[in-house]
Write a protein that holds these residues in place. Structure first.
Motif, PDB file in Angstrom:
ATOM      1  N   ASP A 112       9.313 -10.845  -4.845  1.00 49.01           N
ATOM      2  CA  ASP A 112       9.013  -9.521  -5.401  1.00 49.01           C
ATOM      3  C   ASP A 112       7.543  -9.194  -5.152  1.00 49.01           C
ATOM      4  OD1 ASP A 112       7.909  -7.730  -7.679  1.00 49.01           O
ATOM      5  OD2 ASP A 112      10.067  -7.430  -7.783  1.00 49.01           O
TER       6      ASP A 112
ATOM      7  N   TRP B 129       6.158  -0.624   0.746  1.00 45.20           N
ATOM      8  CA  TRP B 129       7.399   0.020   1.173  1.00 45.20           C
ATOM      9  C   TRP B 129       8.161  -0.930   2.081  1.00 45.20           C
ATOM     10  CZ3 TRP B 129       8.884   4.192  -1.305  1.00 45.20           C
ATOM     11  CH2 TRP B 129       9.943   4.964  -0.819  1.00 45.20           C
ATOM     12  N   SER B 130       9.418  -0.657   2.284  1.00 43.97           N
ATOM     13  CA  SER B 130      10.264  -1.512   3.112  1.00 43.97           C
ATOM     14  C   SER B 130      10.296  -0.999   4.551  1.00 43.97           C
ATOM     15  CB  SER B 130      11.691  -1.549   2.540  1.00 43.97           C
ATOM     16  OG  SER B 130      12.598  -2.065   3.488  1.00 43.97           O
TER      17      SER B 130
ATOM     18  N   GLN C 119       7.918  -3.555  15.682  1.00 44.31           N
ATOM     19  CA  GLN C 119       8.193  -2.540  14.664  1.00 44.31           C
ATOM     20  C   GLN C 119       7.925  -1.143  15.211  1.00 44.31           C
ATOM     21  OE1 GLN C 119       5.552  -4.041  11.589  1.00 44.31           O
ATOM     22  NE2 GLN C 119       7.283  -4.521  10.258  1.00 44.31           N
TER      23      GLN C 119
ATOM     24  N   LYS D  21      12.615  -1.677   6.635  1.00 47.69           N
ATOM     25  CA  LYS D  21      13.994  -1.247   6.903  1.00 47.69           C
ATOM     26  C   LYS D  21      14.210   0.181   6.428  1.00 47.69           C
ATOM     27  CE  LYS D  21      16.112  -5.833   6.872  1.00 47.69           C
ATOM     28  NZ  LYS D  21      17.108  -6.732   6.231  1.00 47.69           N
ATOM     29  N   ASN D  22      13.569   0.549   5.317  1.00 46.40           N
ATOM     30  CA  ASN D  22      13.673   1.930   4.847  1.00 46.40           C
ATOM     31  C   ASN D  22      13.119   2.897   5.877  1.00 46.40           C
ATOM     32  OD1 ASN D  22      14.844   1.108   2.471  1.00 46.40           O
ATOM     33  ND2 ASN D  22      13.007   1.373   1.218  1.00 46.40           N
TER      34      ASN D  22
ATOM     35  N   ASP E 286       8.496 -12.883  11.647  1.00 46.26           N
ATOM     36  CA  ASP E 286       8.403 -11.597  10.970  1.00 46.26           C
ATOM     37  C   ASP E 286       7.141 -10.822  11.324  1.00 46.26           C
ATOM     38  OD1 ASP E 286       6.659 -13.285   9.644  1.00 46.26           O
ATOM     39  OD2 ASP E 286       7.959 -13.476   7.887  1.00 46.26           O
TER      40      ASP E 286
ATOM     41  N   ILE F 295       4.010  -2.468   4.918  1.00 46.91           N
ATOM     42  CA  ILE F 295       5.410  -2.869   5.097  1.00 46.91           C
ATOM     43  C   ILE F 295       5.483  -4.299   5.637  1.00 46.91           C
ATOM     44  CG2 ILE F 295       6.142  -0.490   5.508  1.00 46.91           C
ATOM     45  CD1 ILE F 295       6.445  -1.231   8.473  1.00 46.91           C
TER      46      ILE F 295
END
Length: 465
Positions: free
Chosen positions: A59, A198-199, A224, A201-202, A450, A173
């Motif tokens: 989180d 923020w994500s 990305q 993926k969003n 990542d 992100i």
């Protein structure tokens, strides 16, 4: 180690972070900080020592609040990826030993006793105030760069001075346990700016926050940016940022040109975990004017080009990149009993032009020697990606009796795929003939982490098995 680390409050005027975080449950940030700080103070009072903390909190709000509480309590913090595999966690525990406290998603591994137990345990050997940030580059072996609050803030202040901004607003992100994500928090916190979590993926699904982003920085890795530019709506949204920082791995020319066509204020950067993020950055106005370099050196750093013996070379001669910086880490986790690093000669090759702009050429360790000629994979990969005929590619050298090594392109084809002959012919005069791949191997995916970095050794193992 022979150094002492003071709590950051003695050296920096840090603003109250009560309203700076824009995220889901971001309003709980300060409450979590205060609760965690109370726990850490109680630990110190009960055991007479500050805690060594292992953090693998998924989180983002809890992660940042725990991190900030640990900084204020002068704890030693070890940042970890909650999504590491069991094998990767075994690497980590073998490197860091046992810790006093743990937060987040940490597996229980047989034969490794890492349960919270502050009494009679072998502690991780890191001094109070250490901040261990994971890195592995392209090797796939996890290690930690040992930073302090002072090295992180030196990087943030250099960034602030370079961009001449009183406040740094960050739209994040990227993973917070990596230096690329963590430094966005540090920059915004110490300059009194805002931080949006923020994500990614969003964004790919064209889900954007209702927010004026015209004075925000966003950080991306090339893969990305490549995905986001597929959607004109997202490309238009990216063009509204004051600066789009691009790092983690080298971008290819067609990607830069595509961003320029969309008038995205791109800022390619060069840095690493050991330097607490960027030490060289290109300003957006230079990028939009057609400059494709990594930019100029930030105020907190000194960058030189040297030969293999560490001696300076004359511009624009290509050589190894040597870095001196106030943000340089103390070393890696296995080097804690050695003197602090004062300079770092990297494996990266580059050169400065007459105007002081740094251009990266590739990594010395990735160099392919074929028929006596030197080939750098980054250049070949960029040429292949520029054809638009593959979704992803990694170029490696495979041993050969005749050539020494042969240039081999391992690629992810588009759907529908084109033939290898068409792919090979598409390179045309983009590259010298000796740089053209002799082997083309199609795969479903390539092992990128990542941050977009590819594990070349894993690719070689994948195609040899």
């Amino acid at each position: 180690m022979d150094y002492q680390i003071s709590p950051k409050s003695q050296n920096f005027n840090i603003p109250n972070p009560h309203n700076f975080l824009i995220a889901e449950n971001g309003d709980l940030f300060l409450d979590i900080v205060q609760q965690t700080l109370g726990e850490l103070i109680n630990y110190h009072q009960e055991y007479g020592k500050t805690a060594t903390i292992l953090m693998a909190e998924p989180d983002p709000v809890i992660f940042l609040a725990t991190f900030w509480a640990g900084i204020m309590a002068n704890c030693s913090l070890i940042l970890a990826n909650p999504n590491w595999s069991i094998g990767e966690w075994e690497q980590v525990f073998n490197r860091i030993g046992q810790t006093d406290l743990q937060f987040g998603k940490i597996p229980k591994i047989a034969n490794i006793d890492h349960v919270n137990n502050p009494v009679n345990m072998r502690r991780s050997p890191f001094p109070d105030g250490s901040i261990l940030i994971p890195t592995g580059g392209t090797s796939g072996t996890i290690k930690f760069a040992v930073h302090t609050w002072e090295t992180l803030t030196a990087s943030a202040i250099g960034f602030q001075q370079y961009f001449d901004q009183s406040q740094i607003n960050s739209f994040c992100i990227l993973p917070l346990f990596h230096v690329s994500g963590l430094m966005q928090f540090v920059r915004s916190l110490i300059t009194g700016g805002q931080l949006v979590i923020w994500s990614g993926k969003n964004l790919e699904n064209r889900d954007y926050p209702q927010l004026d982003i015209s004075d925000f920085f966003i950080s991306l890795v090339p893969t990305q940016l490549h995905r986001l530019l597929h959607h004109p709506q997202t490309a238009n949204w990216l063009s509204k940022f004051t600066t789009v920082l691009l790092g983690g791995s080298p971008p290819w020319l067609e990607l830069l040109n595509q961003a320029r066509r969309h008038q995205i204020r791109l800022s390619p950067t060069y840095g690493m975990t050991e330097t607490a993020s960027g030490v060289v950055t290109l300003k957006p106005d230079d990028f939009l004017a057609g400059n494709n370099s990594s930019g100029r050196v930030l105020p907190h750093a000194k960058v030189m080009i040297v030969d293999p013996q560490g001696q300076p070379v004359k511009s624009p001669e290509i050589g190894l990149i040597k870095i001196q910086a106030n943000s340089l880490s103390w070393g890696h986790d296995t080097q804690i009993n050695q003197p602090r690093l004062t300079q770092l000669i990297t494996d990266d090759l580059g050169y400065f032009d007459e105007c002081g702009y740094l251009t990266l050429v590739g990594r010395q360790g990735d160099k392919i020697i074929t028929g006596g000629e030197n080939v750098f994979p980054v250049e070949v990969e960029a040429a292949i990606l520029a054809t638009g005929m593959v979704a992803d590619v990694c170029v490696v050298g495979i041993g050969d009796r005749h050539w020494g090594e042969v240039v081999t392109a391992v690629y992810v084809p588009h759907d529908p795929p084109v033939s290898i002959q068409i792919l090979a012919n598409s390179l045309g005069d983009r590259l010298s003939r000796y740089k053209h791949p002799k082997n083309w191997i199609a795969v479903d995916t390539l092992p990128r982490n990542d941050r977009g970095k590819i594990n070349r050794q894993l690719v070689i193992q994948q195609i040899q098995n």
